[in-house]
Design a protein around this motif. Structure first.
Motif, mmCIF file in Angstrom:
data_model
loop_
_atom_site.group_PDB
_atom_site.id
_atom_site.type_symbol
_atom_site.label_atom_id
_atom_site.label_comp_id
_atom_site.label_asym_id
_atom_site.label_seq_id
_atom_site.Cartn_x
_atom_site.Cartn_y
_atom_site.Cartn_z
ATOM 1 N N UNK A 1 40.877 49.007 45.304
ATOM 2 C CA UNK A 1 40.146 48.750 45.709
ATOM 3 C C UNK A 1 39.768 47.939 46.518
ATOM 4 N N UNK A 2 39.109 47.211 47.565
ATOM 5 C CA UNK A 2 39.226 46.408 48.960
ATOM 6 C C UNK A 2 38.080 45.317 48.968
ATOM 7 N N UNK A 3 38.831 43.872 49.227
ATOM 8 C CA UNK A 3 38.271 43.052 49.335
ATOM 9 C C UNK A 3 38.331 42.646 51.329
ATOM 10 N N UNK A 4 37.083 42.545 51.703
ATOM 11 C CA UNK A 4 36.876 41.834 52.956
ATOM 12 C C UNK A 4 36.567 40.729 52.652
ATOM 13 N N UNK A 5 37.026 39.496 53.518
ATOM 14 C CA UNK A 5 37.289 38.168 53.719
ATOM 15 C C UNK A 5 36.817 37.668 54.738
ATOM 16 N N UNK A 6 36.300 35.976 55.525
ATOM 17 C CA UNK A 6 36.003 35.223 56.379
ATOM 18 C C UNK A 6 37.219 34.172 55.883
ATOM 19 N N UNK A 7 37.968 33.639 56.629
ATOM 20 C CA UNK A 7 38.476 32.355 56.263
ATOM 21 C C UNK A 7 37.925 31.108 56.512
ATOM 22 N N UNK A 8 37.950 30.608 55.395
ATOM 23 C CA UNK A 8 37.095 29.397 55.535
ATOM 24 C C UNK A 8 38.045 27.737 55.198
ATOM 25 N N UNK A 9 39.152 28.207 55.278
ATOM 26 C CA UNK A 9 39.884 26.446 55.392
ATOM 27 C C UNK A 9 41.480 26.883 56.097
ATOM 28 N N UNK A 10 41.825 26.191 56.974
ATOM 29 C CA UNK A 10 43.095 27.491 57.629
ATOM 30 C C UNK A 10 44.520 26.907 57.077
ATOM 31 N N UNK A 11 44.290 25.683 56.245
ATOM 32 C CA UNK A 11 45.523 25.301 55.107
ATOM 33 C C UNK A 11 45.678 26.389 54.092
ATOM 34 N N UNK A 12 44.512 27.067 53.957
ATOM 35 C CA UNK A 12 44.994 27.741 53.003
ATOM 36 C C UNK A 12 44.580 29.635 52.836
ATOM 37 N N UNK A 13 45.047 29.763 54.392
ATOM 38 C CA UNK A 13 45.562 30.740 55.411
ATOM 39 C C UNK A 13 46.861 30.737 55.249
ATOM 40 N N UNK A 14 47.814 32.483 55.464
ATOM 41 C CA UNK A 14 48.658 32.027 55.904
ATOM 42 C C UNK A 14 48.796 31.942 57.621
ATOM 43 N N UNK A 15 49.684 31.141 58.083
ATOM 44 C CA UNK A 15 49.324 31.604 59.024
ATOM 45 C C UNK A 15 48.106 30.624 60.019
ATOM 46 N N UNK B 1 41.840 43.498 52.992
ATOM 47 C CA UNK B 1 43.109 44.044 52.200
ATOM 48 C C UNK B 1 42.511 44.817 51.245
ATOM 49 N N UNK B 2 43.696 45.719 50.830
ATOM 50 C CA UNK B 2 43.678 46.596 49.505
ATOM 51 C C UNK B 2 43.810 45.940 48.066
ATOM 52 N N UNK B 3 43.387 45.973 47.084
ATOM 53 C CA UNK B 3 43.696 45.495 45.352
ATOM 54 C C UNK B 3 43.815 46.680 44.862
ATOM 55 N N UNK B 4 44.598 46.312 44.387
ATOM 56 C CA UNK B 4 45.133 47.770 43.126
ATOM 57 C C UNK B 4 45.035 47.466 41.759
ATOM 58 N N UNK B 5 43.661 47.254 40.906
ATOM 59 C CA UNK B 5 43.572 47.369 39.433
ATOM 60 C C UNK B 5 43.239 48.134 38.469
ATOM 61 N N UNK B 6 43.855 47.709 37.387
ATOM 62 C CA UNK B 6 43.332 48.721 36.108
ATOM 63 C C UNK B 6 42.180 48.068 35.038
ATOM 64 N N UNK B 7 41.303 48.382 34.414
ATOM 65 C CA UNK B 7 40.658 47.715 33.923
ATOM 66 C C UNK B 7 40.180 48.790 32.318
ATOM 67 N N UNK B 8 40.518 48.176 31.943
ATOM 68 C CA UNK B 8 39.687 48.650 30.151
ATOM 69 C C UNK B 8 38.181 48.714 30.414
ATOM 70 N N UNK B 9 37.776 48.489 28.572
ATOM 71 C CA UNK B 9 36.153 48.470 29.168
ATOM 72 C C UNK B 9 35.470 47.746 28.533
ATOM 73 N N UNK B 10 36.708 46.362 28.260
ATOM 74 C CA UNK B 10 36.188 44.641 28.763
ATOM 75 C C UNK B 10 36.970 43.859 29.171
ATOM 76 N N UNK B 11 38.190 44.677 30.370
ATOM 77 C CA UNK B 11 39.437 43.661 30.704
ATOM 78 C C UNK B 11 39.470 44.559 32.048
ATOM 79 N N UNK B 12 40.131 43.502 32.732
ATOM 80 C CA UNK B 12 40.909 44.192 33.951
ATOM 81 C C UNK B 12 42.212 43.364 35.032
ATOM 82 N N UNK B 13 42.994 43.666 35.459
ATOM 83 C CA UNK B 13 43.839 43.066 36.098
ATOM 84 C C UNK B 13 44.268 43.767 37.539
#
Length: 158
Positions: free
Chosen positions: A107-121, A131-143
């Protein structure tokens, strides 16, 4: 023209009209059955999903506070789309991508920084990131896990 012949001509036209209506109906049925529609592409992952994104505090020279975001997603024809916030606005996230038949997903996550205190640097508010997200799904859940950079985990539930 004699009345008897005209009567037969009208009957013939009526029969032709009925036959044409049946032919059009059969063609329409065949088009629906033979064309790749939504049902032909659905997967066992299709439907509504709840997404929880957890990014713990990051310490070091690039301190960033931790956060947890929950948002809704939808899988249609094996393609995940999950959005938090208003597109392009600070705090927006858009997680998207295909889920393979075996449940693996890049997967790919696109985002926009909101509060600089929660962002790297202390990245400035309004800065776009992806950034990319590597995920694994079952029929009812996933990580899932963020593939690079800051550690972030994702859980998916119906």
């Amino acid at each position: 023209m004699n009345r008897r012949k005209m009567k037969y001509d009208i009957l013939a036209l009526c029969r032709l009209h009925v036959a044409l209506k049946r032919a059009v109906f059969l063609c329409a049925v065949l088009l629906v059955v033979a064309s790749p529609g939504v049902d032909a592409q659905t997967t066992r992952f299709d439907g509504s999903w709840n997404v929880t994104m957890v990014c713990p505090a990051h310490s070091g020279k690039d301190d960033a506070k931790g956060y947890t975001h929950q948002f809704k997603g939808q899988v249609v024809n094996g393609e995940l789309s999950a959005t938090r916030g208003e597109e392009g606005e600070p705090g927006w996230h858009f997680l998207h991508g295909p889920i393979n038949d075996n449940g693996d997903a890049n997967l790919r996550l696109n985002g926009v920084v909101n509060n600089p205190n929660y962002a790297i640097n202390k990245a400035h508010q309004g800065k776009r990131y992806s950034y990319r997200v590597n995920a694994r799904f079952t029929q009812t859940s996933g990580t899932g896990e963020r593939a690079t950079g800051r550690q972030c985990t994702f859980t998916f539930n119906r």
